[in-house]
Enzyme design. Structure first.
Site, PDB file in Angstrom:
ATOM      1  N   GLU A   1       0.849  -1.193   0.000  1.00 10.98           N
ATOM      2  CA  GLU A   1       0.000   0.000   0.000  1.00 10.98           C
ATOM      3  C   GLU A   1       0.885   1.244   0.000  1.00 10.98           C
ATOM      4  OE1 GLU A   1      -2.859   0.004   3.184  1.00 10.98           O
ATOM      5  OE2 GLU A   1      -3.683   1.963   2.607  1.00 10.98           O
TER       6      GLU A   1
ATOM      7  N   ASN B   1      -6.664   1.563   2.827  1.00 11.21           N
ATOM      8  CA  ASN B   1      -7.384   2.816   3.069  1.00 11.21           C
ATOM      9  C   ASN B   1      -6.945   3.906   2.094  1.00 11.21           C
ATOM     10  OD1 ASN B   1      -8.533   1.483   5.234  1.00 11.21           O
ATOM     11  ND2 ASN B   1      -7.178   2.387   6.762  1.00 11.21           N
TER      12      ASN B   1
ATOM     13  N   ASN C   1     -12.073  -0.829  -1.084  1.00 10.58           N
ATOM     14  CA  ASN C   1     -11.448  -1.385   0.118  1.00 10.58           C
ATOM     15  C   ASN C   1     -12.260  -1.035   1.352  1.00 10.58           C
ATOM     16  OD1 ASN C   1      -8.988  -2.422   1.698  1.00 10.58           O
ATOM     17  ND2 ASN C   1      -9.233  -0.349   2.530  1.00 10.58           N
ATOM     18  N   GLU C   2     -12.608  -2.030   2.151  1.00 12.14           N
ATOM     19  CA  GLU C   2     -13.246  -1.827   3.468  1.00 12.14           C
ATOM     20  C   GLU C   2     -14.307  -0.719   3.440  1.00 12.14           C
ATOM     21  OE1 GLU C   2     -10.199  -1.468   6.515  1.00 12.14           O
ATOM     22  OE2 GLU C   2      -9.631  -3.570   6.266  1.00 12.14           O
TER      23      GLU C   2
ATOM     24  N   TYR D   1      -6.798  -8.920  11.480  1.00 12.15           N
ATOM     25  CA  TYR D   1      -5.475  -8.762  12.095  1.00 12.15           C
ATOM     26  C   TYR D   1      -5.541  -9.314  13.516  1.00 12.15           C
ATOM     27  CZ  TYR D   1      -4.390  -5.785   8.125  1.00 12.15           C
ATOM     28  OH  TYR D   1      -4.169  -5.316   6.844  1.00 12.15           O
TER      29      TYR D   1
ATOM     30  N   GLU E   1      -6.442  -9.341   3.397  1.00 13.27           N
ATOM     31  CA  GLU E   1      -5.607  -8.704   4.427  1.00 13.27           C
ATOM     32  C   GLU E   1      -5.608  -9.612   5.653  1.00 13.27           C
ATOM     33  OE1 GLU E   1      -6.002  -4.545   5.395  1.00 13.27           O
ATOM     34  OE2 GLU E   1      -6.641  -4.056   3.353  1.00 13.27           O
TER      35      GLU E   1
ATOM     36  N   GLN F   1       1.395  -6.613   5.433  1.00 16.18           N
ATOM     37  CA  GLN F   1       1.715  -6.298   4.062  1.00 16.18           C
ATOM     38  C   GLN F   1       3.062  -6.926   3.731  1.00 16.18           C
ATOM     39  OE1 GLN F   1       1.012  -2.145   3.141  1.00 16.18           O
ATOM     40  NE2 GLN F   1      -0.942  -2.095   4.187  1.00 16.18           N
TER      41      GLN F   1
HETATM   42  O1  AHR Z   1      -3.078  -2.893   6.097  1.00 13.33           O
HETATM   43  C1  AHR Z   1      -3.298  -1.721   6.821  1.00 13.33           C
HETATM   44  C2  AHR Z   1      -4.730  -1.223   6.720  1.00 13.33           C
HETATM   45  O2  AHR Z   1      -5.573  -2.122   7.367  1.00 13.33           O
HETATM   46  C3  AHR Z   1      -5.305  -1.120   5.331  1.00 13.33           C
HETATM   47  O3  AHR Z   1      -5.006   0.090   4.712  1.00 13.33           O
HETATM   48  C4  AHR Z   1      -6.775  -1.229   5.571  1.00 13.33           C
HETATM   49  O4  AHR Z   1      -7.465  -1.788   4.482  1.00 13.33           O
HETATM   50  C5  AHR Z   1      -6.887  -2.060   6.825  1.00 13.33           C
HETATM   51  O5  AHR Z   1      -7.739  -1.516   7.752  1.00 13.33           O
END
Ligand code: AHR
Length: 499
Positions: free
Chosen positions: A27, A72, A172-173, A244, A292, A350
């Protein structure tokens, strides 16, 4: 010493693993691009400004597909800012990460870089501030051979051949209140369907990913998936999942069981996809793109004090991973492989500097974090047919769940190499596991890689990659069975030659 048996089940294979299960993500964020993969003037930089030391590590990881440019970031990004002569590109505020974006790297440069890595591109379009217009223009720029405004523009920028991008994310999201241009499921579902429609008018063979929830804890989780799919079901191939994991509470037994929560998450999303399929009477299955996933928590405190909107890319999300993070990443990979029948794409989020297996020193070299290794083992030995493993072992209770088996395991049969690889996580922090492994038709254990014996909180650093896996002596196999000890708190790779 505790005892366990692992029997590799060869009669009911899970599915052929899509190589894109081991994808990653880059990103425009922090130092992922600038002073990460791109740093003209760095001693290892090539003529295009790409760091050679980073390229080497990305190639070593054998990442097949990379999602770009966000995250994001993409929801406020105008892709046109990143094409054309570099010295004429605008510097913009990136509101998602409170930084400045120099636009020195854009689609063309990133595609050049990908060519050097051997990975393909998974491109996310902006459905925050943009939409249908961007969707139709960028596919013309990237994929059309020539003779039209955008394809000729690409050629004018020195890229004669189209990029032929086959995999696209529709935003995205988009459910997240933090997202620029966040939407309700109705707003997003309609827009995603219309973008999908125009992109497939150009090329019906491209594959599209619709946004699922930003994570499983979102208040609208479930409802979001259902409604988005009601609008997009026949237009897209994949629904995304993001998650995450954190050990902020410093509860290692509970932490090492978190891949089981990933499994629950996947199963729930599969059930919703199939519910919509049934309601629609569709013939098609929606597959999942877990685009992700990773550990993310070490850097959260630092990032709260990061400089805002400065000209230099700040060190954001620079988690320094320890040994237990590598164990959990191994467990998460086991879960992804176990779900290979529905999860076709997954992206370790990432790749470089930002919650990443590869780190760089701006004035020094690049180095491997602890999590580099289980991921490397999966890309190297995890290609082929996913196989279940019947595990019999003691279990423990922890804060989040009861009956967590100490061992977690999956296997992969590779016909071309005539071998089967077994991945095993031992969550037991105190005792080695005396284990009997059975694989019918196996003649020899040819390699046992063990990642063990380190302090759970030990980390690597620049010039100090001490937390590494090692090759163990191979125990002898008799009648398809081998008995050996699996170290406490360990990630293991066993390779078996087949008759
Ligand atoms: O990977 C970091 C961030 O986590 C990304 O930009 C977003 O899509 C997610 O919330």
């Amino acid at each position: 010493m505790k005892n366990a048996t692992l029997r590799i089940n060869t009669t009911n294979p899970i599915a052929a693993i899509d190589p894109r299960l081991y994808g990653s993500f880059v990103e425009h964020l922090g130092r992922a691009i600038y002073s990460g993969l791109y740093q003209p003037g760095h001693p290892s930089a090539d003529a295009d400004g790409f760091r050679g030391d980073v390229l080497e590590l990305v190639r070593e990881l054998k990442v097949p597909v990379i999602r770009y440019p966000g995250g994001n970031f993409v929801s406020g990004y105008d892709w046109e800012d990143g094409i054309g002569p570099q010295n004429g590109r605008p510097v913009r505020l990136d509101l998602a990460w409170a930084t400045q974006e120099s636009n020195q790297v854009g689609l063309d440069e990133f595609h050049d870089w990908l060519d050097k890595t051997g990975a393909t591109l998974m491109y996310a379009i902006n459905l925050g501030t943009r939409g249908i217009d961007e969707a139709r223009n960028i596919i013309e720029y990237a994929n059309h051979p020539g003779g039209t405004y955008y394809s000729e523009l690409r050629k004018k920028h020195g890229r004669e051949q189209p990029y032929d991008i086959k995999l696209w994310c529709l935003g995205n999201e988009m459910d997240g209140p933090w997202q620029i241009g966040a939407k309700t499921a109705t707003e997003y579902g309609r827009l995603a369907a219309e973008c999908a429609k125009v992109m497939k008018m150009y090329d019906p063979d491209i594959e599209l990913v619709a946004c699922g929830s930003s994570h499983q804890g979102m208040p609208s989780f479930g409802d979001w998936e259902r409604e988005v799919l009601e609008h997009t079901y026949e237009h897209v191939e994949y629904l995304s999942l993001h998650s995450y994991y954190s050990n902020a509470e410093n509860d290692s037994p509970a932490y090492l069981a978190k891949n089981l929560a990933m499994d629950d998450f996947i199963k729930t999303v599969v059930a919703i996809c199939d519910e919509v399929k049934a309601k629609k009477g569709s013939q098609k299955d929606i597959m999942l793109s877990f685009d992700e996933w990773n550990v993310w928590y070490h850097s959260l405190g630092n990032d709260r004090n990061a400089p805002r909107f400065g000209p230099e890319p700040p060190p954001l999300l620079e988690d320094i991973y320890n040994f237990e993070d590598a164990l959990l990443v191994g467990g998460l990979l086991i879960t992804l492989i176990k779900n290979a029948d529905r999860v076709k794409i997954a992206c370790l989020a990432q790749l470089i500097n930002v919650i990443a297996p590869i780190m760089t020193e701006p004035d020094g070299g690049a180095w491997r974090q602890t999590i580099f290794y289980p991921f490397l083992h999966a890309t190297t030995y995890g290609q082929g047919m996913a196989l279940n493993v019947d595990v019999s072992c003691p279990a423990y209770d922890c804060k989040d769940r009861q009956g967590v088996p100490y061992l977690d395991s999956v296997a992969v049969y590779n016909a071309a190499k005539n071998e089967t690889t077994l991945f095993v996580l031992n969550r037991d922090l105190h005792t080695d596991m005396e284990t009997k492994i059975t694989l019918e038709g196996a003649t020899e254990l040819t390699q046992h890689i063990s990642y063990a014996g380190h302090d759970l909180k030990a980390t690597n650093g620049p010039g100090a990659e001490l937390i590494c896996p090692e090759n163990m002596p191979c125990a002898k196999m008799e009648d398809g069975t081998v008995t050996l000890s699996i170290a406490k708190a360990s990630w293991n790779v066993f390779r078996f030659r087949l008759s």
